[in-house]
Design a protein around this motif. Sequence first.
Motif, mmCIF file in Angstrom:
data_model
loop_
_atom_site.group_PDB
_atom_site.id
_atom_site.type_symbol
_atom_site.label_atom_id
_atom_site.label_comp_id
_atom_site.label_asym_id
_atom_site.label_seq_id
_atom_site.Cartn_x
_atom_site.Cartn_y
_atom_site.Cartn_z
ATOM 1 N N ARG A 28 0.859 -1.172 0.000
ATOM 2 C CA ARG A 28 0.000 0.000 0.000
ATOM 3 C C ARG A 28 0.899 1.226 0.000
ATOM 4 O O ARG A 28 2.097 1.132 0.306
ATOM 5 N N PRO A 29 0.368 2.410 -0.306
ATOM 6 C CA PRO A 29 1.225 3.595 -0.336
ATOM 7 C C PRO A 29 1.632 4.050 1.070
ATOM 8 O O PRO A 29 0.909 4.790 1.745
ATOM 9 N N THR A 30 2.768 3.574 1.510
ATOM 10 C CA THR A 30 3.370 4.023 2.757
ATOM 11 C C THR A 30 4.851 3.719 2.666
ATOM 12 O O THR A 30 5.317 3.075 1.729
ATOM 13 N N GLY A 31 5.611 4.183 3.646
ATOM 14 C CA GLY A 31 7.039 3.922 3.624
ATOM 15 C C GLY A 31 7.777 4.810 4.601
ATOM 16 O O GLY A 31 7.166 5.482 5.456
ATOM 17 N N CYS A 32 9.090 4.838 4.470
ATOM 18 C CA CYS A 32 9.904 5.658 5.350
ATOM 19 C C CYS A 32 11.117 6.179 4.585
ATOM 20 O O CYS A 32 11.510 5.629 3.560
ATOM 21 N N THR A 33 11.682 7.243 5.104
ATOM 22 C CA THR A 33 12.847 7.901 4.503
ATOM 23 C C THR A 33 13.847 8.189 5.608
ATOM 24 O O THR A 33 13.491 8.807 6.622
ATOM 25 N N VAL A 34 15.085 7.755 5.416
ATOM 26 C CA VAL A 34 16.115 8.004 6.411
ATOM 27 C C VAL A 34 17.135 8.986 5.859
ATOM 28 O O VAL A 34 17.513 8.919 4.689
ATOM 29 N N ILE A 35 17.533 9.922 6.692
ATOM 30 C CA ILE A 35 18.607 10.859 6.387
ATOM 31 C C ILE A 35 19.750 10.508 7.328
ATOM 32 O O ILE A 35 19.639 10.687 8.552
ATOM 33 N N LEU A 36 20.823 9.972 6.774
ATOM 34 C CA LEU A 36 21.933 9.477 7.587
ATOM 35 C C LEU A 36 23.076 10.480 7.662
ATOM 36 O O LEU A 36 23.379 11.159 6.683
ATOM 37 N N ALA A 37 23.717 10.533 8.830
ATOM 38 C CA ALA A 37 24.967 11.277 9.037
ATOM 39 C C ALA A 37 25.885 10.331 9.807
ATOM 40 O O ALA A 37 25.982 10.393 11.034
#
Length: 339
Positions: A28-37
Motif C-alpha cells: 500500500r502507499p506508505t514507507g519511510c525515509t532516512v537521512i543518515l549522518a
Amino acid sequence: MSHTPLPPAGTITDVAGIEVGHFSDTRRPTGCTVILAREGAVGGVDVRGAAPGTRETDLLAPGNLVERVHGVMLAGGSAWGLAAADGAVRWLEEHGVGMDVRYGTLPIMPAAVLFDLPMGDPRIRPDATAGYAACEAASRQPPAEGNVGAGSGALVGKLFGIDRAMKGGVGTGSVTVAGVTMGALIVCNALGDVIDPDTGRVVAGARTADGRALLDTRRALLRGDLPQPLLAGTNTTLGVVATDAVLTKVQANRLAMVAHDGLARSINPVHTMSDGDTLFALATCRAPSTGATPGMTVLSAMAAEVVARATLRAVRAAESLTIGSLHAPAARDFARPPP
C-alpha cells in the motif's frame, strides 16, 4: 503515464556527510525515509504543529547531554511508524556507527511520523524491517522525489474533506553561499494548500466540489466556507535541513526554528491543530575551512529558502494515485500551460 522530470534544484545529499535512503512499501502507499549522518551531526529540532508524533526529540534540546545524532527517520504509518527507527538503529550498530557508551555503540536516531492510514490497508505501516531497508538503500546520490518513502501515501489539501485532497510527497533542494551548502528534504502531508512562494499561486491543495479546479483554501476560509470536521493528527509536514557549516547545538536548534519560515511561505494554512509539523536540523561541520563562512542570518535565510523549494517540489514531483474510491490527483494534473 510518463512525465518529464523536474529540472534539477540541488538535493540534501549535496551536503557533505549526508546520505538518504527510501523504503516504499509495495502493499500500500506508505514507507519511510532516512537521512543518515554516519560520522555524526550536531542536531536540533523545532515542532510547530499541534499533533506531532516523534521520538528522541527531547535530547536535541540545547541544555541536554547528547551533542550529535547519526540520522533522522521520517515515516508514514502514524505513531506505529516510529518503529522504523528501531531498524535504522540496528543497521547503524551493525556498521559500527553510534556513540560510544562503553558497553556498546549506540546510534542516536530521532524520528517523526505522518498520518497516511486512509491510503489502503491501515494495518500495513513501516516497521523496523522497513527502517533497516531504507538504510540499506541510503547513498549520496540525489534521492528520488514524489511518491516515495515517507511520502508514498502523503496527501495535501484535506480541510474540505479527503475526497477533495491531492497527492503530496517528498521533495528536496539545496543552495550554496560562500562555500557553505544548505539542503532540505521535506515530506509534505499538509492539511493546507501548497503555494508557489514566488508567485503566490496555489499549486496543490483542496479542490472545488466538482474536483476539477483548485479551491484556494485561504480565500475559501476568509469568505466563510466551513471546513469538514477533522480527525486530530491526520496531517503533518516533516523535514530535515542539513548544512556542512560548523554550528553549535544552540545554533542548530535555531536553524530548525527559522526553517519553519519556509513552510509558512509554501503552505497555507500551516502549523494547525491537526498538523504535526516537525523540522530537524543537522550540521555535519564539514564545510571547507578556507574562505568566509556566512553567519546565522545568512544561514537562516538559506534554510527557509531550501525548505520552501523542497516543499514545492514535493507536490510538483508527485503523481496521481487512486486507492479504492479515493482518487488523489497531482499538481502536474492542474498545471497551467505557459502563456
